[in-house]
Design a protein around this motif. Structure first.
Motif, PDB file in Angstrom:
ATOM      1  N   SER A 217       0.818  -1.213   0.000  1.00  0.00           N
ATOM      2  CA  SER A 217       0.000   0.000   0.000  1.00  0.00           C
ATOM      3  C   SER A 217       0.848   1.257   0.000  1.00  0.00           C
ATOM      4  CB  SER A 217      -0.931  -0.001   1.216  1.00  0.00           C
ATOM      5  OG  SER A 217      -1.841  -1.082   1.153  1.00  0.00           O
ATOM      6  N   ASP A 221      -0.976   2.734  -3.104  1.00  0.00           N
ATOM      7  CA  ASP A 221      -2.154   3.501  -2.703  1.00  0.00           C
ATOM      8  C   ASP A 221      -1.976   4.960  -3.143  1.00  0.00           C
ATOM      9  OD1 ASP A 221      -3.906   5.215  -1.071  1.00  0.00           O
ATOM     10  OD2 ASP A 221      -4.403   3.375   0.000  1.00  0.00           O
ATOM     11  N   SER A 225       1.294   6.816  -1.971  1.00  0.00           N
ATOM     12  CA  SER A 225       2.433   6.499  -2.822  1.00  0.00           C
ATOM     13  C   SER A 225       3.223   7.689  -3.376  1.00  0.00           C
ATOM     14  CB  SER A 225       1.973   5.621  -3.996  1.00  0.00           C
ATOM     15  OG  SER A 225       0.993   6.292  -4.768  1.00  0.00           O
ATOM     16  N   LYS A 416      -3.081   7.731   7.105  1.00  0.00           N
ATOM     17  CA  LYS A 416      -2.422   7.458   5.823  1.00  0.00           C
ATOM     18  C   LYS A 416      -1.272   8.431   5.576  1.00  0.00           C
ATOM     19  CE  LYS A 416      -5.830   5.103   2.945  1.00  0.00           C
ATOM     20  NZ  LYS A 416      -6.382   5.025   1.583  1.00  0.00           N
ATOM     21  N   SER A 457      -4.346   0.571   4.967  1.00  0.00           N
ATOM     22  CA  SER A 457      -4.164  -0.189   3.726  1.00  0.00           C
ATOM     23  C   SER A 457      -5.477  -0.527   3.036  1.00  0.00           C
ATOM     24  CB  SER A 457      -3.395  -1.486   4.014  1.00  0.00           C
ATOM     25  OG  SER A 457      -4.112  -2.284   4.932  1.00  0.00           O
ATOM     26  N   GLY A 458      -6.598  -0.485   3.789  1.00  0.00           N
ATOM     27  CA  GLY A 458      -7.890  -0.838   3.208  1.00  0.00           C
ATOM     28  C   GLY A 458      -8.288  -2.256   3.568  1.00  0.00           C
ATOM     29  N   ALA A 461      -6.983  -5.039   1.072  1.00  0.00           N
ATOM     30  CA  ALA A 461      -5.578  -4.961   0.657  1.00  0.00           C
ATOM     31  C   ALA A 461      -4.943  -6.346   0.658  1.00  0.00           C
ATOM     32  CB  ALA A 461      -4.803  -4.042   1.585  1.00  0.00           C
TER      33      ALA A 461
END
Length: 517
Positions: A217, A221, A225, A416, A457-458, A461
């Motif tokens: 991620s 992501d 990123s 995040k 990460s979700g 993920a």
């Protein structure tokens, strides 16, 4: 009640539970004393199941998996320590007391509630009997027609299903123990003589470095990123300028969101260590780990640098480490950064001062665990001038100026952002150290131990983490050409993905080890 935060919505509570209908039928047929005992037992059981549902929610949110009633009680102590580091001792005590009270009061409250309901049923027997028959008819009708509200079936046997899942998980755990112990003994390199282990790495300083929570991620992501990709690009250029080259791929970790030691042990042992029971079996076995491989040759000095270890850790001997540096051994006098005992920049400089920078009759095989990217990602350290590191006191003002963990951990956007910054810091610290102190004989293997928690990460993920091999000697990377990894320290999205447990054997084979099972 659902057992994941994502399913916590009103439609989940509009279901008609089959268990309640069956329970009413049973209680209506009983005389008073057995009825009261049965109702209290059912209520206490429902309360305990609610506690398990809450634990499931927490485990899915933080570790990406459900609670295991056989194995996971031991992790509650680690959770308490983590909370203490994140919000302070006072807050930790308050949370612990609240959890204890909730765990005690829920079963008591639901037991009393069920006794009260059973008494109401008994006092209104005729009406209750008719209502139960109607409810049963409605349940069968809804089940037959597949009726639902908001995608949730009205006719439900959710509670029985949850119990069944927990029982099956417990049964699978007991079966797995015996099967895994037998499988762990099948080691293709168990009897390989020392002179036939990693001969193509003789004379090299080999460093295995884990970066906490460095997962896929961080690279893919879109909310995380951009900053990480820039750091990787800048680091790639710094490595090139210093004469290094790298190849990178993906490994699927055995853990998610936490329990880092499961990822470490999977990578080092070549076995899939995805729960505490397997870990306990592993460290009480004769399985050959990567550090033990190097120690067994007699040609390397093997050391560990583990700033996250704050208690006794006898497993270091199992791993084959001749010397292990924990948080108290590294001379750090600065502040903790929430859970992380010291910044990665300091950890690496301490390693340089205490081991890597000293003359030795043997090259080093080192295992280093970097912790600055451990949740809750607040406050975060920043890079300081190398000549100001000293004993780490320079980080006092940085730590005081940092963000409050509570403002980050429970805010998805902030988590995040700060997570991305922590990964950038850890990668920068490692590459700065390598370009400053690395030599023609340095071989660095670095990777993430697992993905960050699902809030970052979700919920869907993968468990993939980046892994890179870095060296100046072109022969080192030539040995892994057939791995088809990406050039540089940023693996391509379509780079090969292996289970983390596959790395040990592939690495040993690539560098000339001869199997002798």
């Amino acid at each position: 009640m659902p057992n994941t935060v994502g399913n916590f919505r009103i439609t989940e509570f509009l279901r008609l539970p089959a268990e309640a209908i069956v329970g009413a039928v049973v209680l209506l047929a009983m005389p008073r004393r057995p009825r009261v005992i049965t109702a209290a037992s059912i209520g206490a059981f429902l309360g305990a199941l609610t506690v398990l549902n809450l634990l499931d929610m927490g485990f899915v949110e933080f570790l990406g998996r459900h609670f295991n009633v056989v194995l996971d009680w031991v992790l509650l102590d680690d959770a308490q320590s983590y909370i203490s580091d994140a919000i302070g001792t006072t807050g930790s005590i308050a949370v612990t007391l609240l959890v204890i009270l909730l765990t005690l009061l829920l079963p008591i409250g639901t037991a009393l509630a069920c006794v009260r309901l059973s008494n109401l049923l008994a006092r209104n027997n005729t009406v209750a009997t008719k209502a139960t028959l109607i409810a049963g008819t409605v349940w069968i009708t809804c089940m037959s027609l597949g009726l639902s509200i908001g995608g949730v079936p009205i006719a439900s046997d959710h509670t029985a299903g949850v119990v069944k899942v927990h029982l099956r998980r417990a049964s699978d755990t007991f079966r797995d123990e015996a099967a895994f112990e037998k499988f762990a003994k099948n080691d293709p390199f168990a009897k390989t003589p020392g002179d036939q282990l990693v001969p193509d790495l003789r004379g090299k300083d080999v460093i295995f470095t884990f970066i906490e929570s460095y997962g896929r991620s961080a690279i893919e992501d879109p909310d995380i990123s951009p900053g990480v990709d820039k750091t990787l690009a800048d680091s790639n250029q710094a490595l090139t300028d210093a004469g290094f080259a790298a190849k990178s791929g993906w490994l699927t970790s055995a853990t998610f969101g936490g329990n880092s030691w499961l990822g470490h042990s999977t990578f080092l042992s070549g076995l899939w260590i995805n729960n505490q029971q397997r870990y306990n079996t592993l460290v009480n076995s004769d399985r050959l780990t990567l550090p033990e491989v190097f120690r067994r040759t007699g040609d390397w000095r093997t050391v560990g640098v583990m700033p996250g270890v704050q208690k006794g850790w006898p497993e270091w001997k199992f791993y084959g480490l001749e010397k292990n540096y924990t948080s108290k051994d590294l001379g750090y006098q600065g502040p903790k950064f929430s859970w992380s005992t010291m910044p990665d920049q300091y950890t690496l400089e301490a390693f340089q001062r205490m081991e890597h920078g000293k003359k030795s009759a043997k090259p080093l095989m080192s295992e280093i665990i970097l912790t600055s990217s451990h949740q809750p990602w607040a406050p975060l350290p920043t890079t300081v001038p190398q000549d100001q590191l000293g004993d780490g006191s320079v980080f006092n003002s940085i730590q005081k100026a940092g963000k409050d963990p509570k403002d980050v951990l429970y805010d998805g956007t902030a988590a995040k952002q700060e997570y991305g910054k922590s990964i950038q810091y850890s990668i920068t610290s490692l590459i700065d150290w390598l370009t400053r102190y690395g030599t023609d004989d340095t071989v660095l293997v670095f990777l993430g131990d697992h993905q960050p928690m699902s809030r970052v990460s979700g919920s869907n993920a993968s468990r993939d983490v980046p892994v890179s091999v870095v060296a100046k000697d072109p022969k080192i990377l030539d040995k892994i050409t057939d791995w088809n990894w990406t050039d540089g320290i940023r693996p391509a999205d379509d780079a090969p993905v292996w289970k983390m447990s596959a790395f040990r054997d592939k690495f040993l084979t690539a560098y000339g080890s001869t199997p002798h099972p």
